[in-house]
Scaffold this motif. Structure first.
Motif, PDB file in Angstrom:
ATOM      1  N   ALA A  12     -44.125  13.350  28.229  1.00 38.71           N
ATOM      2  CA  ALA A  12     -45.579  13.506  28.329  1.00 38.71           C
ATOM      3  C   ALA A  12     -46.282  12.182  28.015  1.00 38.71           C
ATOM      4  CB  ALA A  12     -46.051  14.622  27.392  1.00 38.71           C
ATOM      5  N   VAL A  16     -40.394   8.516  23.070  1.00 39.64           N
ATOM      6  CA  VAL A  16     -39.707   9.314  22.042  1.00 39.64           C
ATOM      7  C   VAL A  16     -38.328   8.734  21.707  1.00 39.64           C
ATOM      8  CG1 VAL A  16     -40.981  11.423  22.589  1.00 39.64           C
ATOM      9  CG2 VAL A  16     -38.792  11.009  23.711  1.00 39.64           C
ATOM     10  N   GLU A 167     -27.004  21.164  18.864  1.00 37.44           N
ATOM     11  CA  GLU A 167     -26.978  22.114  17.740  1.00 37.44           C
ATOM     12  C   GLU A 167     -26.136  23.357  18.008  1.00 37.44           C
ATOM     13  OE1 GLU A 167     -30.597  22.824  15.620  1.00 37.44           O
ATOM     14  OE2 GLU A 167     -31.555  21.148  16.624  1.00 37.44           O
TER      15      GLU A 167
HETATM   16  N1  LIG Z   1     -40.858  18.839  27.025  1.00 37.07           N
HETATM   17  C1  LIG Z   1     -41.504  18.000  26.220  1.00 37.07           C
HETATM   18  N2  LIG Z   1     -42.722  17.506  26.558  1.00 37.07           N
HETATM   19  C2  LIG Z   1     -43.382  16.648  25.754  1.00 37.07           C
HETATM   20  N3  LIG Z   1     -42.920  16.201  24.588  1.00 37.07           N
HETATM   21  C3  LIG Z   1     -41.712  16.652  24.199  1.00 37.07           C
HETATM   22  C4  LIG Z   1     -40.954  17.567  24.990  1.00 37.07           C
HETATM   23  N4  LIG Z   1     -39.812  17.848  24.345  1.00 37.07           N
HETATM   24  C5  LIG Z   1     -39.844  17.134  23.201  1.00 37.07           C
HETATM   25  N5  LIG Z   1     -40.977  16.419  23.114  1.00 37.07           N
HETATM   26  C6  LIG Z   1     -41.367  15.513  22.021  1.00 37.07           C
HETATM   27  O1  LIG Z   1     -40.449  14.446  22.012  1.00 37.07           O
HETATM   28  C7  LIG Z   1     -40.124  14.066  20.680  1.00 37.07           C
HETATM   29  C8  LIG Z   1     -38.612  14.115  20.517  1.00 37.07           C
HETATM   30  O2  LIG Z   1     -38.198  15.458  20.711  1.00 37.07           O
HETATM   31  P1  LIG Z   1     -36.681  15.874  20.666  1.00 37.07           P
HETATM   32  O3  LIG Z   1     -36.602  17.306  21.087  1.00 37.07           O
HETATM   33  O4  LIG Z   1     -35.870  14.889  21.405  1.00 37.07           O
HETATM   34  O5  LIG Z   1     -36.377  15.722  19.104  1.00 37.07           O
HETATM   35  P2  LIG Z   1     -35.185  16.265  18.221  1.00 37.07           P
HETATM   36  O6  LIG Z   1     -34.764  15.126  17.359  1.00 37.07           O
HETATM   37  O7  LIG Z   1     -34.130  16.871  19.072  1.00 37.07           O
HETATM   38  O8  LIG Z   1     -35.916  17.368  17.352  1.00 37.07           O
HETATM   39  P3  LIG Z   1     -35.435  18.768  16.685  1.00 37.07           P
HETATM   40  O9  LIG Z   1     -34.528  18.415  15.547  1.00 37.07           O
HETATM   41  O10 LIG Z   1     -36.729  19.331  16.198  1.00 37.07           O
HETATM   42  O11 LIG Z   1     -34.780  19.590  17.752  1.00 37.07           O
HETATM   43  C9  LIG Z   1     -40.886  15.005  19.768  1.00 37.07           C
HETATM   44  O12 LIG Z   1     -42.024  14.341  19.318  1.00 37.07           O
HETATM   45  C10 LIG Z   1     -41.259  16.166  20.662  1.00 37.07           C
HETATM   46  O13 LIG Z   1     -42.485  16.726  20.252  1.00 37.07           O
END
Ligand SMILES: Nc1ncnc2c1ncn2[C@@H]1O[C@H](COP(=O)(O)OP(=O)(O)OP(=O)(O)O)[C@@H](O)[C@H]1O
Length: 260
Positions: A12, A16, A167
């Motif tokens: 978005a 990240v 996970e």
């Molecule tokens: N489909 C999406 N659209 C927009 N932003 C997203 C999307 N999926 C994840 N994000 C954002 O991207 C960032 C990284 O997300 P990600 O899911 O890779 O993190 P994670 O380390 O796997 O987190 P968690 O431990 O909570 O699963 C976060 O800030 C999340 O809000």
């Protein structure tokens, strides 16, 4: 080798993952750890070729991952998403058998050999995930943990060279966590590359050969579990005072002010 070089991932419009460079090896169980929102799932999806990188390279041996045709990619890389929802109310055994789809009509593969290989792979996956007793149950009528095991069974049935799992231990009871961790380690020992996102730092410490810690989109530690998950790293990244207890291979993490 499955690798990323200078990979940037945007979601978005927001960055990240910021310039990650990693080379993952077959024969190793690698854990990716980090706080919520750190970018673990995004990085895993990029490694699997399911999410495009905004810039940088994703390579499987000498091939660009995004350029590998989808069915071949599915045979090479098995991916278990964080929420493995099933759209249809199929039986557990049918769900596991779906893992063989990328092997259908592979050019030059005789149909008979193919059927035997399918049967064998499905049976092994059912056994590895202890799913035999649930084989005929509709997936709508099994528990969350049983569903997670069935979803993992589907990945194993595909006999991919790489297993990327987001996970897979979440939702599992203690004994199935131990069994799945041992099974993933066994897959690595058999020569597959296994990359697993884990929140359970003790599981990563005890089972992984290598741990990658991600914080705010950056790789902040990478190496043997004892180094990558040292008390200092955990206290900096997770901001929780902690202390490792126990012996190597059976460590537990004690958390809280009282242990600091
Ligand atoms: N489909 C999406 N659209 C927009 N932003 C997203 C999307 N999926 C994840 N994000 C954002 O991207 C960032 C990284 O997300 P990600 O899911 O890779 O993190 P994670 O380390 O796997 O987190 P968690 O431990 O909570 O699963 C976060 O800030 C999340 O809000």
């Amino acid at each position: 080798m499955l690798s990323v070089r200078d990979v940037v991932v945007k979601r978005a419009g927001r960055t990240v993952v910021e310039g990650a460079s990693l080379a993952l090896e077959r024969g190793e169980l690698t854990a990716i750890c980090g706080p919520n929102g750190a970018g673990k799932s995004s990085l895993l999806a990029v490694l699997a070729g399911l999410l495009p990188a905004a810039s940088g390279e994703v390579m499987l041996d000498d091939r660009q991952v995004p350029a590998i045709p989808a069915r071949e990619k599915a045979r090479l890389i098995g991916f278990l998403p964080q929420q493995a929802d099933v759209a249809w109310d199929i039986s557990v055994e049918t769900l596991v058998a779906l893992g063989r789809l990328p092997w259908r009509s592979v050019p030059g593969r005789p149909a008979r050999a193919s059927r035997d290989a399918d049967r064998h792979a499905i049976a092994s996956a059912m056994t590895a995930m202890e799913l035999e007793a649930l084989a005929l149950r509709p997936v709508s009528q099994i528990s969350g943990g049983e569903k997670a095991r069935a979803a993992m069974g589907r990945v194993l049935a595909g006999e991919p060279e790489w297993i990327l799992a987001d996970e897979p231990l979440a939702n599992l009871d203690l004994s199935h966590q131990q069994a799945l961790a041992a099974s993933l380690k066994g897959q690595a020992d058999a020569g597959r590359g296994v990359v697993v996102v884990m929140h359970d730092l003790a599981a990563a410490m005890n089972h992984a050969g290598r741990v990658i810690v991600i914080d705010k989109g950056r790789v902040v530690a990478d190496g043997a579990p004892e180094q990558a998950l040292s008390r200092e790293v955990i206290e900096t990244v997770w901001q929780v005072p902690c202390q490792w207890l126990g012996e190597a291979g059976a460590r537990a993490l004690a958390m809280g002010q009282s242990v600091a």
